[in-house]
Design a protein around this motif. Structure first.
Motif, mmCIF file in Angstrom:
data_model
loop_
_atom_site.group_PDB
_atom_site.id
_atom_site.type_symbol
_atom_site.label_atom_id
_atom_site.label_comp_id
_atom_site.label_asym_id
_atom_site.label_seq_id
_atom_site.Cartn_x
_atom_site.Cartn_y
_atom_site.Cartn_z
ATOM 1 N N ASN A 187 0.826 -1.209 0.000
ATOM 2 C CA ASN A 187 0.000 0.000 0.000
ATOM 3 C C ASN A 187 0.862 1.261 0.000
ATOM 4 O O ASN A 187 0.560 2.237 -0.688
ATOM 5 C CB ASN A 187 -0.927 0.006 1.219
ATOM 6 C CG ASN A 187 -2.025 -1.051 1.116
ATOM 7 O OD1 ASN A 187 -2.355 -1.514 0.013
ATOM 8 N ND2 ASN A 187 -2.572 -1.456 2.249
ATOM 9 N N LYS A 220 2.298 1.697 -3.356
ATOM 10 C CA LYS A 220 1.259 2.192 -4.261
ATOM 11 C C LYS A 220 1.017 3.679 -4.034
ATOM 12 O O LYS A 220 0.913 4.458 -4.988
ATOM 13 C CB LYS A 220 -0.026 1.393 -4.032
ATOM 14 C CG LYS A 220 -1.161 1.763 -4.978
ATOM 15 C CD LYS A 220 -2.369 0.892 -4.715
ATOM 16 C CE LYS A 220 -3.528 1.263 -5.651
ATOM 17 N NZ LYS A 220 -4.727 0.425 -5.390
ATOM 18 N N GLU A 221 0.935 4.059 -2.732
ATOM 19 C CA GLU A 221 0.731 5.474 -2.424
ATOM 20 C C GLU A 221 1.919 6.318 -2.906
ATOM 21 O O GLU A 221 1.737 7.425 -3.420
ATOM 22 C CB GLU A 221 0.557 5.651 -0.914
ATOM 23 C CG GLU A 221 -0.765 5.070 -0.381
ATOM 24 C CD GLU A 221 -0.829 5.136 1.138
ATOM 25 O OE1 GLU A 221 0.148 5.636 1.740
ATOM 26 O OE2 GLU A 221 -1.841 4.684 1.708
ATOM 27 N N VAL A 247 1.639 6.725 -6.606
ATOM 28 C CA VAL A 247 0.594 7.713 -6.911
ATOM 29 C C VAL A 247 1.114 9.130 -6.653
ATOM 30 O O VAL A 247 0.897 10.037 -7.459
ATOM 31 C CB VAL A 247 -0.673 7.430 -6.063
ATOM 32 C CG1 VAL A 247 -1.668 8.578 -6.203
ATOM 33 C CG2 VAL A 247 -1.322 6.126 -6.497
ATOM 34 N N ASP A 248 1.822 9.284 -5.521
ATOM 35 C CA ASP A 248 2.378 10.600 -5.195
ATOM 36 C C ASP A 248 3.403 11.030 -6.237
ATOM 37 O O ASP A 248 3.458 12.207 -6.634
ATOM 38 C CB ASP A 248 3.029 10.576 -3.811
ATOM 39 C CG ASP A 248 1.995 10.437 -2.692
ATOM 40 O OD1 ASP A 248 0.809 10.701 -2.954
ATOM 41 O OD2 ASP A 248 2.386 10.057 -1.574
ATOM 42 N N LEU A 262 3.590 10.059 -9.350
ATOM 43 C CA LEU A 262 2.904 10.407 -10.595
ATOM 44 C C LEU A 262 2.256 11.780 -10.485
ATOM 45 O O LEU A 262 2.301 12.584 -11.433
ATOM 46 C CB LEU A 262 1.849 9.337 -10.932
ATOM 47 C CG LEU A 262 2.394 7.966 -11.346
ATOM 48 C CD1 LEU A 262 1.258 6.968 -11.496
ATOM 49 C CD2 LEU A 262 3.165 8.082 -12.659
ATOM 50 N N ALA A 263 1.651 12.053 -9.315
ATOM 51 C CA ALA A 263 1.024 13.361 -9.116
ATOM 52 C C ALA A 263 2.077 14.465 -9.147
ATOM 53 O O ALA A 263 1.864 15.531 -9.729
ATOM 54 C CB ALA A 263 0.270 13.377 -7.788
#
Length: 757
Positions: A186, A189-190, A193-194, A196-197
């Protein structure tokens, strides 16, 4: 817990008493003997029945006890019995198996000894609540038995007797492992995501223009900065080829070479001229990268670029400040040195002569004192325009400083060719100058020398012209004087000087003194500069300007340069033995002639090998910028080869010599040294201050370190720090000193407190 057998062993008296009580309830008492005997028999019968019932009850209880014991011992869950101090009273087979310890070795042992220290308080709290009658209590603990580590779930409840606590223990290590892996997954994954953001945010808000193409070179995405720089919107750009930005300034060969580099190395970096949507051509600094997936397959091309129009403009302005006098707009000393050097080379090719003319205004000081500096400045401007008009096309007029000017007259076939120009200069200066209501009169004293008749270097030619000017001034002013080369005398004197220096070198009369270089803000002593001195047996300690010019461009200068490097390396080694290690070590001045020797790198390699205990990074070579390097590209290659050995380079006396920006752009030196002639007068001369400020800004633009020499006062250091220059050396910090004095000086030196505020 009482044994079932004990309940059968009742006292006979008690048993009989109980039987009689039971019989009394069933019969009526009688006094006859028969009835008494019958009574005894009935009592006995009841005793037997009661004993039989008690026996059956004991047997049932014993069976239940055995059954409980089997369930406790062979349960699939670990069971423990603890007292109030967590001492193990009982443990089943599974409990012992979990810990990997024999049951006999667990009983009467402290269970907390097997619990990780971080979790002991948690277990104590759980047991405390259970003993307090709070019902079933649970917690999770980490157990450590030798090298074995387990996660255990604890469920504790007060026992029937109230003196012990029954604890169920289960191994949850696998569950914990899964939970940990899931947590890591997790988090990963976070994080993704961070990232990519963040990447999306960087792409959108980056100040650099960014465009992405597919493998065929078709634009598939651009950012906002791309639109701001080029004028092309996202809709204008998608589906197009980046060639829509081409300005036409670069040739087809340029783009072929660029793509060849990308295909070979995966990236290209450089300057390029592109065209905006409105047709304006502008310069960019651009990086193009090939983007591959994890399998190594090409996916995209990414280009990042920045508009460097402003930087180019600033560089152009800085070049003008660096090369032109701010008052008269005439070339200054820097540009004069460049043009004189070029003119001398041209003379050799064309087999012609040139004249170096040194002009000093007569009576200018009195005008300044009488009418003020503003009017004096106006007079200088007016005279500079007149003098420039008196020269021929191709000649150079420069302001040397104050009321001194230098002219370079080229393409002279004979001595007489320059005399007419000298006469025109005298007339241009001596004619009255009307400035408002004031009419001013001055004259000029002029000295000149001819090259190659005066076969000297550029600096020496100007000194000869200066000497001739002083002769003219002593001769009554408002006239000119030609320098008498006295070539035979000069040659003899030069030979005598070379012989003396040769003897000094052979007899080890040269020594090195060291001037510290510091960070004025932090107080760190970053290194020292090695400065050669001549311990003359008769004249005492001589500074280098008294002997180095005598061997300039002579093979002996190379030998002396190698001696300096070898001595500096030996000194570094000696300081290392006493624990003195300076971050940048020792810097050594390197002459152009020595640096341009074909075997320079090989000789430097041998010198470094002779001092194997010294790391090459502790040696820094200062390239004297005032020396005109014949082949900058070859020198750059030599410097890169030396840097591969670990040696560092700096540009010395920056701004005073030949082609400053050419050196800065082409020579891989990571440190720029601002010449002391600018630093010394920066507090009183706005021109020098502007040059210092410009050099610092230029160094930052080229991502170079910068150090100022000639820091003679606290105020100099304060001004430099305010301009962003923290590294410095000069008499205001320390004078050059023998190597033996350096350790004590470093231990005692502290920067001025105002520099640290």
């Amino acid at each position: 817990m009482n044994s079932p057998v004990k309940s059968v062993k009742l006292l006979a008296k008690e048993l009989r008493h109980r039987a009689e009580v039971k019989l009394t309830k069933q019969t009526v008492p009688s006094d006859s003997a028969a009835q008494k005997m019958l009574h005894e028999l009935q009592v006995h019968q009841i005793e037997l029945e009661m004993q039989n019932e008690e026996l059956h009850q004991a047997q049932r209880t014993q069976k239940l006890h055995y059954r409980y014991t089997e369930l406790f011992e062979f349960a699939p869950i670990g069971y423990f019995s603890f007292d109030v101090n967590a001492i193990i009273n009982q443990v089943n087979f599974r409990g012992a198996s979990l810990l990997g310890i024999e049951r006999a070795n667990l009983v009467n042992k402290q269970f907390l000894n097997y619990v990780n220290a971080q979790y002991r308080d948690s277990l104590k709290s759980c047991l405390f609540k259970a003993f307090a009658g709070s019902g079933i209590q649970s917690c999770e603990i980490l157990a450590e038995v030798g090298t074995k580590i387990l996660w255990l779930n604890i469920e504790a409840n007060l026992g029937i007797t109230g003196t012990d606590c029954l604890v169920a223990v289960t191994d949850i290590s696998e569950r914990k492992k899964i939970e940990h892996e899931q947590k890591l997954a997790n988090e990963e994954k976070e994080k993704l995501v961070d990232e990519l953001a963040l990447a999306a945010k960087v792409f959108t808000h980056a100040r650099e223009g960014i465009l992405i193409t597919d493998t065929k070179g078709i634009i598939i995405e651009v950012n906002d900065a791309f639109t701001e720089i080029t004028g092309y919107s996202r809709e204008d750009s998608l589906g197009q080829n980046p060639s829509l930005l081409q300005s036409g300034r670069q040739s087809a060969e340029f783009y072929i070479a660029m793509w060849k580099t990308i295909f070979t190395t995966g990236e290209w970096y450089g300057e390029i001229w592109n065209k905006r949507k409105n047709g304006e051509v502008y310069p960019e600094i651009m990086t193009i990268c090939a983007v591959h997936n994890d399998a190594g397959e090409l996916q995209n091309y990414l280009a990042m670029f920045g508009d460097i129009s402003v930087m180019k403009s600033k560089i152009k302005k800085l070049e003008h400040i660096t090369h032109y006098d701010l008052l008269t707009n005439l070339p200054n000393r820097v540009l004069l040195a460049d043009r004189l050097t070029q003119a001398m080379l041209q003379c050799k090719r064309r087999q012609q002569s040139l004249a170096v003319v040194f002009l000093d205004l007569d009576g200018f000081k009195q005008i300044n004192d009488s009418y003020g500096h503003d009017l004096g400045d106006e007079l200088l401007i007016a005279l500079s325009i007149r003098m420039k008009g008196a020269l021929r096309e191709g000649d150079t007029l420069a302001r040397f400083g104050g009321d001194e000017f230098v002219a370079v007259l080229t393409d002279l076939s004979k001595v007489e060719d320059c005399k007419a120009t000298l006469e025109r200069l005298l007339r241009a200066v001596s004619e009255p100058v009307a400035l408002g209501d004031v009419v001013l009169n001055v004259s000029a004293s002029i000295g000149a020398t001819l090259y190659p008749q005066d076969n000297a270097e550029a600096d020496l030619l100007m000194r000869h012209a200066d000497q001739a000017m002083h002769v003219a001034k002593e001769s009554g002013k408002n006239c000119y004087h030609l320098f008498d080369t006295a070539e035979n005398v000069a040659i003899k004197l030069q030979l005598d000087n070379l012989k003396t220096i040769r003897s000094a070198l052979d007899n080890e009369q040269f020594v090195l003194h060291y001037q510290p270089k510091v960070n004025m803000r932090t107080g760190l002593v970053t290194g020292v500069e090695a400065l050669i001195r001549w311990q003359h047996p008769e004249r005492g300690l001589l500074n280098p300007f008294e002997f180095l010019p005598l061997i300039e461009n002579h093979p002996m200068s190379i030998e002396m340069g190698e001696w300096v490097i070898d001595t500096a390396l030996r000194q570094i080694s000696q300081w290392q033995t006493i624990g003195l290690i300076l971050p940048t070590g020792i810097s050594v001045n390197i002459a152009a002639m020595q640096l341009q020797q074909p075997d320079f790198t090989n000789k430097l390699t041998r010198l470094l090998a002779a001092h194997a205990d010294v790391e090459a990074r502790h040696l820094e070579l200062e390239v004297l910028e005032t020396s005109a390097l014949d082949d900058v590209i070859r020198v750059s290659t030599t410097m890169n080869d030396c840097m591969a050995l670990g040696v560092n380079f700096s540009l010395d006396d920056f701004g005073t010599g030949y082609s400053s920006l050419t050196y800065l752009r082409r020579l891989p030196a990571n440190l720029i040294k601002i010449d002391q002639s600018f630093v010394r007068d920066m507090l009183v001369n706005v021109d020098d201050l502007a040059i210092v400020e410009g050099v610092i800004a230029l160094a930052k633009s080229f991502k170079r370190e910068v150090i100022a020499e000639g820091v003679e006062t606290i105020e100099h250091g304060t001004a430099l720090l305010q301009l962003g220059c923290e590294l410095a050396q000069g008499y205001g910090i320390a004078r050059p000193m023998p190597a033996s004095d350096i350790p004590a000086w470093i231990s005692c030196w502290k920067p001025d407190i105002s520099w640290q505020s």
